[in-house]
Design a protein around this motif. Structure first.
Motif, PDB file in Angstrom:
ATOM      1  N   GLY A 165       5.794 -38.714  -7.747  1.00  0.00           N
ATOM      2  CA  GLY A 165       6.025 -37.367  -6.963  1.00  0.00           C
ATOM      3  C   GLY A 165       6.528 -37.632  -5.485  1.00  0.00           C
ATOM      4  N   ALA A 166       6.948 -38.849  -5.319  1.00  0.00           N
ATOM      5  CA  ALA A 166       7.547 -39.298  -3.997  1.00  0.00           C
ATOM      6  C   ALA A 166       8.972 -38.803  -4.255  1.00  0.00           C
ATOM      7  N   TRP A 167       9.779 -38.391  -2.935  1.00  0.00           N
ATOM      8  CA  TRP A 167      11.085 -38.069  -2.868  1.00  0.00           C
ATOM      9  C   TRP A 167      11.636 -39.111  -2.214  1.00  0.00           C
ATOM     10  N   PHE A 168      13.002 -39.363  -2.377  1.00  0.00           N
ATOM     11  CA  PHE A 168      13.962 -40.316  -1.352  1.00  0.00           C
ATOM     12  C   PHE A 168      15.307 -39.669  -1.828  1.00  0.00           C
ATOM     13  N   ALA A 169      16.159 -39.903  -0.743  1.00  0.00           N
ATOM     14  CA  ALA A 169      17.600 -39.411  -0.960  1.00  0.00           C
ATOM     15  C   ALA A 169      18.431 -40.647  -0.917  1.00  0.00           C
ATOM     16  N   SER A 170      19.425 -40.637  -1.862  1.00  0.00           N
ATOM     17  CA  SER A 170      20.458 -42.003  -1.915  1.00  0.00           C
ATOM     18  C   SER A 170      21.576 -41.341  -2.506  1.00  0.00           C
ATOM     19  N   VAL A 171      22.398 -42.332  -2.478  1.00  0.00           N
ATOM     20  CA  VAL A 171      23.878 -41.850  -3.366  1.00  0.00           C
ATOM     21  C   VAL A 171      23.487 -41.967  -4.722  1.00  0.00           C
ATOM     22  N   SER A 172      24.308 -41.183  -5.551  1.00  0.00           N
ATOM     23  CA  SER A 172      24.037 -41.149  -6.984  1.00  0.00           C
ATOM     24  C   SER A 172      24.011 -42.416  -7.709  1.00  0.00           C
ATOM     25  N   ASN A 173      23.379 -42.453  -8.804  1.00  0.00           N
ATOM     26  CA  ASN A 173      23.474 -43.663  -9.792  1.00  0.00           C
ATOM     27  C   ASN A 173      24.294 -43.312 -11.030  1.00  0.00           C
ATOM     28  N   THR A 174      24.678 -41.905 -11.176  1.00  0.00           N
ATOM     29  CA  THR A 174      25.409 -41.626 -12.520  1.00  0.00           C
ATOM     30  C   THR A 174      26.411 -42.612 -12.991  1.00  0.00           C
ATOM     31  N   LEU A 175      27.454 -42.753 -12.018  1.00  0.00           N
ATOM     32  CA  LEU A 175      28.488 -43.587 -12.347  1.00  0.00           C
ATOM     33  C   LEU A 175      28.428 -45.110 -12.087  1.00  0.00           C
ATOM     34  N   TYR A 176      27.391 -45.384 -11.011  1.00  0.00           N
ATOM     35  CA  TYR A 176      26.971 -46.814 -10.934  1.00  0.00           C
ATOM     36  C   TYR A 176      26.460 -47.199 -12.464  1.00  0.00           C
ATOM     37  N   ARG A 177      25.427 -46.623 -13.204  1.00  0.00           N
ATOM     38  CA  ARG A 177      25.119 -47.337 -14.374  1.00  0.00           C
ATOM     39  C   ARG A 177      26.288 -47.528 -15.094  1.00  0.00           C
TER      40      ARG A 177
END
Length: 401
Positions: A296-308
């Motif tokens: 349930g924890a939240w954190f913000a970051s750059v997207s991993n969609t293209l990174y994968r």
């Protein structure tokens, strides 16, 4: 010192969304880029010596290149940080191959033997743009040398104190991540916040950003406790924090492993519904979903969609996984290639184009440089669940005017 170059013509896009689409298509393509093993030289005829060319004297350093602009990559290629440095260097090579650019020639310089000396050598050999360095202290050594030569610096550091005056930061700045997750928490009804902050420079900047973000979002900070990264440090801070309970959410401005230790104690003192918040540090950690305390924890970051997709292509080429920070090197090349369309060979790098208000796009999503030289990034919010990480608030695709 090594070089990366390729021939071809970069695809031209008309905005961030189009460029992201092109980038995604390129990364999804088969990972079988053919790289020439080396230049093929025409054989000379036996018994017929080649004529001497008195008008072509031998020069020290790199050969002249009148077809491409020279760009220097300054990263640690030896020493303690060589792993991440070489991963960034590999990423820049991959980006050169993927874009097929014939406008740019990238040469690698090792900062582990002296960042200032590496910058001087790069500039002496014709570099008109510097990508890197990675470490803030190295940026401080390079900045005055580059400034005197009129060469902009695209650093991979996240230390905002080194930005400006010709230095641009591509690193992930904790303040932006904290502000994004606080804004999201407020949108979900969180009004009272608390914070656990490690001692040190990162903690100082995180606490300042946290206080400003909560105030700006209309919430209140009930308690803010600092701790040393020693045995029992964070548990002692939680004990002090719980004296001010209850609160709706707690920011743990540290690694996810530290947050996993603190979370059960926080919820014991403030209630099971207390939300745990994290920073961009969590995005580079594996196994967060396997820590029940962080559910349930939240954190913000750059997207991993293209990174994968990028990581899969990197593994196919280099037989090893990339460091998470290596995407900064890839995106720095994408940015350079985009600007290179309007960068005549032999001219100074058009620094003003770095401040394009529409921004740029890359593996890590949309970003643009502010007047302070720091990259403002479009961030997503992720929630840790038992089955993995789930994006609960997608990153915007660009920046509004």
């Amino acid at each position: 010192m090594t070089e990366a170059s390729a021939v071809g013509q970069p695809a031209k896009g008309g905005g961030i969304k189009r460029w992201l689409a092109i980038l995604g298509a390129g990364l999804l393509a088969a990972c079988s880029t053919v790289v020439p093993r080396g230049p093929v030289e025409a054989p000379t005829r036996p018994g017929r010596p080649q004529a001497q060319r008195p008008d072509a004297p031998v020069e020290a350093g790199l050969p002249r290149d009148t077809q491409r602009n020279r760009v220097a990559l300054l990263v640690p290629l030896s020493g303690a940080n060589s792993g991440v440095g070489r991963s960034i260097a590999n990423a820049t090579m991959l980006a050169v191959l993927d874009t097929g650019t014939d406008k740019v020639r990238i040469t690698n310089y090792d900062t582990a033997t002296g960042a200032g000396a590496a910058a001087q050598r790069a500039i002496a050999e014709g570099a008109q743009l510097i990508l890197g360095p990675l470490l803030a202290d190295d940026v401080r050594a390079v900045a005055p040398i580059a400034k005197a030569a009129g060469v902009p610096v695209l650093s991979f550091s996240n230390d905002t104190s080194v930005a400006g005056n010709g230095v641009y930061l591509m690193g992930y700045v904790p303040g932006q991540s904290i502000d994004r997750v606080v804004q999201y928490a407020r949108s979900r009804g969180v009004s009272s916040f608390a914070g656990l902050i490690p001692n040190g420079l990162y903690g100082e900047r995180a606490s300042t950003a946290f206080l400003r973000s909560v105030e700006g979002a209309g919430g209140s900070v009930v308690s803010l406790q600092t701790y040393g990264r020693t045995a029992g440090g964070v548990t002692g801070a939680v004990t002090r924090l719980n004296a001010k309970a209850p609160y709706d959410a707690v920011l743990v401005a540290d690694a996810g492993t530290t947050a996993a230790v603190a979370a059960p104690l926080i919820k014991r003192g403030s209630g099971a519904s207390t939300r745990i918040l994290g920073t961009e540090l969590w995005n580079s950690e594996n196994g967060l979903a396997a820590k029940p305390a962080l559910a349930g924890a939240w954190f913000a970051s750059v997207s991993n969609t293209l990174y994968r997709q990028y990581a899969a292509k990197y593994r196919a080429r280099y037989n090893a996984g990339p460091y998470r920070l290596s995407s900064l090197g890839y995106d720095a090349v994408l940015l350079t290639v985009r600007i290179a369309r309007d960068w005549p060979v032999g001219r100074a790098f058009p620094e003003g184009k770095l401040r394009d208000g529409d921004g740029f796009a890359g593996i890590d999503g949309a970003f643009r440089f502010g007047r302070d030289g720091v990259a403002e990034r479009a961030l997503e919010v992720q929630e840790i669940q038992a089955g993995g990480l789930v994006t609960v608030s997608p990153a915007p695709s660009g920046f509004g005017r």
